[in-house]
Design a protein around this motif. Structure first.
Motif, PDB file in Angstrom:
ATOM      1  N   TYR A  10       0.813  -1.212   0.000  1.00 23.19           N
ATOM      2  CA  TYR A  10       0.000   0.000   0.000  1.00 23.19           C
ATOM      3  C   TYR A  10       0.854   1.273   0.000  1.00 23.19           C
ATOM      4  CZ  TYR A  10      -3.502  -3.402   1.496  1.00 23.19           C
ATOM      5  OH  TYR A  10      -4.313  -4.483   1.578  1.00 23.19           O
ATOM      6  N   ASP A  35      -3.336  -0.328   4.627  1.00 24.01           N
ATOM      7  CA  ASP A  35      -4.337   0.324   3.783  1.00 24.01           C
ATOM      8  C   ASP A  35      -5.019   1.416   4.592  1.00 24.01           C
ATOM      9  OD1 ASP A  35      -6.111   1.066   1.910  1.00 24.01           O
ATOM     10  OD2 ASP A  35      -7.266  -0.800   1.881  1.00 24.01           O
ATOM     11  N   SER A  69      -9.684   5.764   2.561  1.00 23.46           N
ATOM     12  CA  SER A  69      -9.790   6.986   1.744  1.00 23.46           C
ATOM     13  C   SER A  69      -8.721   7.999   2.076  1.00 23.46           C
ATOM     14  CB  SER A  69     -11.175   7.626   1.925  1.00 23.46           C
ATOM     15  OG  SER A  69     -11.374   7.970   3.299  1.00 23.46           O
ATOM     16  N   ASN A  81      -5.689   7.904  -0.419  1.00 17.25           N
ATOM     17  CA  ASN A  81      -5.908   7.876  -1.852  1.00 17.25           C
ATOM     18  C   ASN A  81      -5.617   9.192  -2.541  1.00 17.25           C
ATOM     19  OD1 ASN A  81      -6.662   5.224  -1.669  1.00 17.25           O
ATOM     20  ND2 ASN A  81      -8.842   5.658  -1.512  1.00 17.25           N
ATOM     21  N   THR A  82      -5.285  10.229  -1.832  1.00 16.91           N
ATOM     22  CA  THR A  82      -4.930  11.533  -2.404  1.00 16.91           C
ATOM     23  C   THR A  82      -3.540  11.907  -1.926  1.00 16.91           C
ATOM     24  OG1 THR A  82      -7.236  12.251  -2.474  1.00 16.91           O
ATOM     25  CG2 THR A  82      -5.550  13.964  -2.589  1.00 16.91           C
ATOM     26  N   GLY A  91     -13.577   1.480  -2.804  1.00 12.34           N
ATOM     27  CA  GLY A  91     -13.136   2.874  -2.823  1.00 12.34           C
ATOM     28  C   GLY A  91     -14.300   3.829  -2.815  1.00 12.34           C
ATOM     29  N   ALA A 109     -13.519   7.354  -2.043  1.00 12.34           N
ATOM     30  CA  ALA A 109     -12.363   7.528  -2.915  1.00 12.34           C
ATOM     31  C   ALA A 109     -12.798   7.756  -4.338  1.00 12.34           C
ATOM     32  CB  ALA A 109     -11.456   6.303  -2.810  1.00 12.34           C
ATOM     33  N   THR A 161      -5.529  11.773  -7.061  1.00 15.45           N
ATOM     34  CA  THR A 161      -6.456  10.965  -6.281  1.00 15.45           C
ATOM     35  C   THR A 161      -6.733   9.693  -7.067  1.00 15.45           C
ATOM     36  OG1 THR A 161      -7.480  12.922  -5.290  1.00 15.45           O
ATOM     37  CG2 THR A 161      -8.728  10.858  -5.203  1.00 15.45           C
ATOM     38  N   GLN A 167      -6.726   4.914  -6.558  1.00 12.69           N
ATOM     39  CA  GLN A 167      -6.544   3.752  -5.712  1.00 12.69           C
ATOM     40  C   GLN A 167      -5.057   3.561  -5.404  1.00 12.69           C
ATOM     41  OE1 GLN A 167      -8.874   1.857  -4.280  1.00 12.69           O
ATOM     42  NE2 GLN A 167     -10.448   3.217  -5.130  1.00 12.69           N
ATOM     43  N   PRO A 168      -4.719   2.919  -4.270  1.00  7.36           N
ATOM     44  CA  PRO A 168      -3.308   2.792  -3.874  1.00  7.36           C
ATOM     45  C   PRO A 168      -2.430   2.130  -4.924  1.00  7.36           C
ATOM     46  CG  PRO A 168      -4.738   2.230  -2.036  1.00  7.36           C
ATOM     47  CD  PRO A 168      -5.633   2.403  -3.224  1.00  7.36           C
TER      48      PRO A 168
END
Length: 702
Positions: free
Chosen positions: A212, A272, A275, A278-279, A322, A327, A346, A348-349
């Motif tokens: 992650y 993880d 959210s 994710n940015t 997400g 997300a 932004t 997903q990881p």
């Protein structure tokens, strides 16, 4: 097994043992060996016995050939209260010699040499790989070291080795091995110490693949915690942490306990974050954020398409999770913040990790190319004009328009207009009286004459006789020009750079007459003339540079009735050159000879006299243009500093030269000069070094 104690043997040996000071038991045992093939045991009791006799007895008992060094002298006092096997008896012998400062060296033939300790270590000591030879036997052992430096370990071992008893410790840095010479037990003890120290210095490598988190970010955090050690922390306990952005992994090197601490920290951080993770904001170092947005958007679309085609259910599940976590439902957003030159992404990881890898590979320092150009143009031109023109007032004229001659017809008209006009006399009657009025002389109009005479080039002789007039004009011109320009320009790889030294001259592009032909309107554009250089370099594999070059040399030629005339020589080409290679981009060598003759038929062909009835104009022009280019790849700051310092020192040397020459009418005025370059170690052009030396000597004399 038995001990020989036969009374006859013991009694027979008593007198000899007493005479030699050797234990009677030893002689009894020796006699027993001669009569019994079974294993025997030994006891020893030597009192005030010569050491050479002791060595001979032991050699005779053990069936060993002994060679005694002449320096082996002295007496010994030793006694054994226990019986010994032959092996124990031999070790007893070695222990006695070690106590008295002597040692043995066993040759390959089985012969045993007995000598002093300090001499024995230089003999043919056997080299062993294990502890097969125990006791006080002198041996040499080569111990490889894997995790620590033998250069630092050897001095510590010398403190533990018996250097006074034939021991020696030598390190060999290229192979990182230690060679130990000494008694077998001492060598074994030092070998065990080396093995334990080597295990403590184990610098193995662990690779932790992240799921992650970002490898570079975790390395930054871990390095701040562990690599900046406190004072007194041994360097061995400080782990080395490196990020592999290609596989998003962290590589850890160091001592096992230090590696375990870093691995535990990374595993706890590699979680993880839903959210919240994710940015991310990426601050760029070299690239422009706005230019990377389109690239990253295209890469993200391609990655999403590949992931969906490879595993649509899994990807859909991730997008669903997400979306539930806020997300953006699995959508990717890439924005550029130009003020801070950063990217806000932004996603997903897993997509973030892929995009971060792309960013790191694009956000690199690009190499530069320094282009030096030498432009040389030599122009030579010669011209000769000779002509005779005449005119008659009654009619008839000879006039030529070739070359640079002023026509005689307009000159005659201009001379007529320039004549002074006499004033008129008029008579009128006023009140019955006759009044005479005389006007003053009126000067002629000389404007046309002045304009024509302004075009005269060379010599013009005019003669007027009665009604005839003649003009002889002759001129010879020589033109020499030598243009030398050395423009220098530096640009980033794959970026265009321009260079211009010249003028911006106006040219008429259109005209519109106003009402009644008054106030005409003209449109004017400016055109750059001079030396132009446009170059776009591309560094290829190795040290080759591809150059897209546009070169132009232009100059004003003159004016025409419509507009100006511009001489222009230009080229556009793409070349490949190695780093530092000088290439010839283009060259032009041309020679133009023109001859013009105007004459009166028949009369102009008469020898000698015909020169009065013809006009000749001859011009010759030769131009030689050569252009040279030399690209230099600049990959680091040192190369850029060297190029800059050379140009800087060149200009400074020119200024110092002008200072030495002084100003003619202002001898006490100093001309401005640049200060010395910051890096004094950089080279100065050798052709200008003399001026710097002279200037320094002048300041020293002052």
């Amino acid at each position: 097994m038995r001990i020989l104690t036969t009374a006859s043997i013991w009694l027979t040996s008593m007198s000899l043992a007493c005479a030699l000071g050797v234990s009677p038991t030893a002689f009894a045992q020796q006699a027993g060996q001669a009569t019994n093939s079974e294993a025997v045991e030994y006891t020893a009791s030597f009192k005030n016995t010569d050491i050479t006799e002791f060595i001979q007895v032991v050699g005779r008992n053990l069936d060993k050939t002994m060679i005694i060094d002449p320096d082996v002298r002295g007496t010994i006092d030793v006694r054994s209260y226990d019986v010994m096997t032959p092996e124990q008896y031999w070790q007893f012998f070695l222990n006695v010699l070690e106590v008295y400062g002597f040692a043995t060296v066993t040759m390959e033939s089985g012969v045993v040499k007995v000598m002093r300790d300090k001499d024995a270590r230089n003999g043919a000591i056997p080299v062993v790989d294990d502890n097969s030879l125990a006791g006080d036997t002198l041996v040499t052992r080569v111990v490889p070291v894997n995790n620590v430096s033998v250069r630092e370990l050897a001095p510590l071992l010398r403190l533990l080795a018996d250097s006074s008893g034939g021991g020696n410790v030598v390190s060999y840095d290229p192979s990182n091995v230690i060679m130990i010479t000494g008694r077998s037990e001492t060598v074994q003890r030092l070998t065990e110490i080396i093995e334990r120290v080597d295990r403590a210095g184990n610098q193995d490598v662990d690779v932790v693949k992240l799921e992650y988190a970002s490898a570079s970010e975790l390395v930054r955090i871990a390095s701040a915690l562990y690599e900046k050690a406190n004072e007194g922390t041994p360097p061995l306990l400080i782990p080395k942490i490196v990020a592999d952005e290609r596989t998003n992994s962290v590589i850890i090197s160091g001592e096992p306990r230090a590696r375990k601490r870093v691995v535990d920290l990374i595993n706890r951080l590699d979680q993880d974050l839903k959210s919240e993770g994710n940015t991310r904001v990426y601050y760029l170092k070299y690239a422009k954020a706005k230019e990377l947005v389109d690239v990253l958007q295209g890469v993200s679309e391609s990655i999403q398409a590949d992931m969906q085609s490879a595993g649509a259910p899994t990807q859909q599940a991730r997008m669903t999770r997400g979306g539930a976590g806020g997300a953006n439902g699995g959508q990717i957003s890439i924005s550029a913040h130009e003020d801070s030159n950063s990217l806000v992404i932004t996603a997903q990881p897993d997509l973030l990790a892929n995009l971060e890898n792309v960013i790191r590979q694009l956000d690199i320092r690009r190499a530069q190319v320094h282009v030096e150009a030498i432009i040389v143009e030599i122009l030579e031109g010669d011209g000769i004009d000779l002509g005779l023109q005449w005119i008659s007032e009654d009619g008839g004229m000879v006039q030529y328009s070739n070359g640079r001659q002023v026509p005689i017809g307009p000159l005659a008209a201009a001379a007529y207009q320039a004549r002074e006009r006499e004033g008129r006399t008029t008579q009128t009657i006023v009140d019955g009286n006759l009044v005479t009025t005389t006007e003053p002389d009126e000067p002629g109009d000389v404007s046309l004459l002045a304009e024509l005479l302004g075009n005269v080039n060379g010599m013009m002789i005019g003669v007027v006789k009665n009604d005839w007039g003649a003009i002889l004009q002759a001129v010879s011109t020589t033109t020499n020009s030598n243009i030398l320009a050395t423009p220098s320009i530096m640009t980033v790889d794959n970026e265009e750079a321009s260079f211009l030294v010249g003028q911006s001259v106006p040219t008429i592009t259109g005209a519109t007459a106003g009402d009644n032909n008054q106030n005409p309107f003209q449109t004017v554009e400016r055109e750059d003339i001079g030396i132009k250089l446009n170059v776009t370099p591309q560094i290829n594999e190795g040290n080759a540079v591809q150059l897209v070059i546009e070169q132009e040399v232009s100059s004003l030629s003159g004016a025409t009735a419509v507009d100006i005339t511009i001489n222009k020589r230009s080229l556009k080409t793409t070349v490949m050159a190695d780093d530092g290679e000088t290439i010839v981009l283009g060259g032009l060598i041309d020679e133009d000879v023109q001859e013009s003759e105007s004459k009166i038929p028949l009369l102009g062909d008469i020898p000698f006299v015909g020169a009065l009835f013809r006009s000749t104009s001859t011009t010759r022009q030769k131009r030689n243009l050569m252009i040279f280019l030399r690209p230099t790849i600049v990959r680091d700051n040192e190369t850029a500093q060297g190029l800059s310092s050379r140009k800087y020192n060149y200009m400074r040397a020119q200024q110092l030269k002008r200072q030495d020459e002084g100003i003619a009418l202002m001898p006490n005025t100093d001309t401005p000069a640049l200060s010395e370059f910051e890096d004094s170690e950089l080279a100065i052009p050798p052709e200008l070094q003399e001026y710097l030396d002279k200037h320094a000597e002048g300041n020293g004399n002052d």
